[in-house]
Design a protein around this motif. Structure first.
Motif, mmCIF file in Angstrom:
data_model
loop_
_atom_site.group_PDB
_atom_site.id
_atom_site.type_symbol
_atom_site.label_atom_id
_atom_site.label_comp_id
_atom_site.label_asym_id
_atom_site.label_seq_id
_atom_site.Cartn_x
_atom_site.Cartn_y
_atom_site.Cartn_z
ATOM 1 N N SER A 90 -9.836 -17.676 1.967
ATOM 2 C CA SER A 90 -9.006 -17.140 1.585
ATOM 3 C C SER A 90 -8.438 -16.150 2.220
ATOM 4 O O SER A 90 -9.097 -15.367 2.004
ATOM 5 C CB SER A 90 -8.743 -17.767 0.378
ATOM 6 N N LEU A 115 -12.267 -16.905 -2.096
ATOM 7 C CA LEU A 115 -12.923 -18.222 -1.613
ATOM 8 C C LEU A 115 -13.530 -18.565 0.018
ATOM 9 O O LEU A 115 -12.563 -18.478 0.706
ATOM 10 C CB LEU A 115 -12.092 -19.446 -2.521
ATOM 11 N N TYR A 118 -13.730 -21.533 1.800
ATOM 12 C CA TYR A 118 -13.356 -23.622 2.727
ATOM 13 C C TYR A 118 -15.016 -23.817 2.903
ATOM 14 O O TYR A 118 -14.137 -23.404 4.552
ATOM 15 C CB TYR A 118 -12.221 -22.965 2.295
ATOM 16 N N ILE A 169 -15.529 -25.610 -2.020
ATOM 17 C CA ILE A 169 -14.568 -24.510 -2.453
ATOM 18 C C ILE A 169 -15.662 -23.631 -2.858
ATOM 19 O O ILE A 169 -16.805 -24.420 -3.617
ATOM 20 C CB ILE A 169 -13.302 -24.888 -3.493
ATOM 21 N N ASP A 229 -16.950 -19.872 -4.310
ATOM 22 C CA ASP A 229 -16.571 -18.459 -4.796
ATOM 23 C C ASP A 229 -17.532 -17.892 -4.024
ATOM 24 O O ASP A 229 -18.737 -17.210 -3.909
ATOM 25 C CB ASP A 229 -17.059 -17.928 -5.984
#
Length: 352
Positions: A114, A119, A121, A136, A138
């Protein structure tokens, strides 16, 4: 006002602090996976002059990598369908985390962070049926926190725009989860999907019926759209366009001169955009084609096993090949920047 002595003390103290960001990893301009003569695989940092800034071992053949926007961390992905993603500290060469997709999922070679780096992906498929998923994670501890539907089958590349929206290349090919045998070539429906930051599918654009066997594989973001590279799964006797551009609701494919119609042998391996140009490469055909942002063909450059492509420094593009060479490329031709005892893999990733 700070005096000169205080300023010098501050500078000296700063020099003793640990390096931060990508500067601490030798300030690479690009990152790429490669195999050395002993068969070992690693992720390498590449400087502006083509020199190597770091090498971090990988557990197997790498494909693409996602680069954290602030920390000198890279997530290297296995070639699809893969079961490993390795989070690497490119300053120290340490493997921070090993990512494994949940049961019934497979990594598909690509990922992206991100814009704020919070994040990660990952491009994934459901092993049975090849339905597309965006995993997704963290990035504080690289913990899995969810997944989204990509709106298609067999996603490969994905990119994140500065506004946080995702663009996904849904290749359309359902494959056997064990040996990658294509299962649906007669009924493929590749598409280009855009998702918002919550996973809602905003747009989904399909190729016309005559090109439904053209698998959308790789992406290059443009200021006003996205360029995409394709791989033809149909009759090899027919020349087809392998570059497409989507702007808003418009999706067009871009042809090449008749003499170059078969040069890529139906296979585009990578794509990059820089300035007013787009480059598409084919290791199978041994060519790189530069187009304008309108899709108009400008030049075909020839180099065996060329594939990695990214925006350049002293030329619009930098390319890599399987023989270890790094090239500066423009419409005037190829200029050798460096050569290493490595076999570069498919992708060259720009830092920043």
């Amino acid at each position: 006002m700070t005096d000169r002595r205080t300023l010098l003390k501050g500078l000296a103290a700063a020099m003793l602090l640990p390096g931060r960001g990508w500067a601490a990893a030798g300030a690479p301009v690009w990152v790429a996976a490669a195999r050395d003569p002993d068969g070992r695989h690693a992720l390498h940092g590449i400087a502006a002059d083509g020199g190597l800034t770091f090498a971090v071992p990988l557990p197997g053949r790498g494909h693409a990598a996602a680069l954290h926007p602030e920390r000198a961390e890279a997530v290297a992905f296995a070639r699809r369908p893969g079961t490993f993603g390795v989070v690497l500290d490119c300053r120290t060469g340490a493997a921070i985390r090993s990512l494994t997709p949940p049961e019934g999922r497979q990594f598909n070679g690509h990922g992206a962070f991100s814009p704020d780096g919070a994040l990660l992906y990952t491009s994934e498929v459901a092993a049975e049926g090849s339905a597309g998923r965006v995993g997704i994670w963290d990035t504080r501890h690289y913990a899995r926190v969810g997944e989204w539907d990509t709106g298609g089958i067999g996603p490969h590349d994905l990119r994140v725009r500065p506004d946080g929206t995702l663009v996904v290349a849904n290749g359309g090919i359902a494959t056997d989860p064990q040996d990658r045998t294509p299962l649906n070539l007669g009924t493929m429906r590749p598409n280009l999907a855009t998702l918002d930051g919550g996973g809602t599918i905003l747009t989904r654009q399909e190729l016309p019926g005559a090109l439904c066997a053209n698998s959308i594989r790789h992406l290059a973001l443009l200021e006003d759209g996205v360029a995409f590279a394709m791989q033809w799964q149909g009759d090899a006797a027919e020349p087809v366009p392998l570059l497409g551009i989507a702007r808003g609701e418009d999706m067009v494919t871009c042809g090449v001169p008749e003499q170059d119609a078969f040069a890529m042998q139906g296979y585009a391996g990578s794509i990059a955009a820089a300035g007013d140009a787009i480059v598409v490469t084919s290791p199978r055909g041994g060519v790189a084609m530069i187009h304008g942002r309108d899709g108009a063909h400008r030049v075909t450059l020839r180099r065996a096993d060329v594939c990695g492509a990214a925006a350049g420094v002293d030329a619009p593009f930098t390319l890599t090949d399987g023989a270890g060479a790094i090239w500066a490329a423009d419409t005037g031709g190829l200029r050798l920047m460096a050569r290493h005892e490595l076999a570069w893999d498919n992708h060259l990733i720009a830092v920043g």
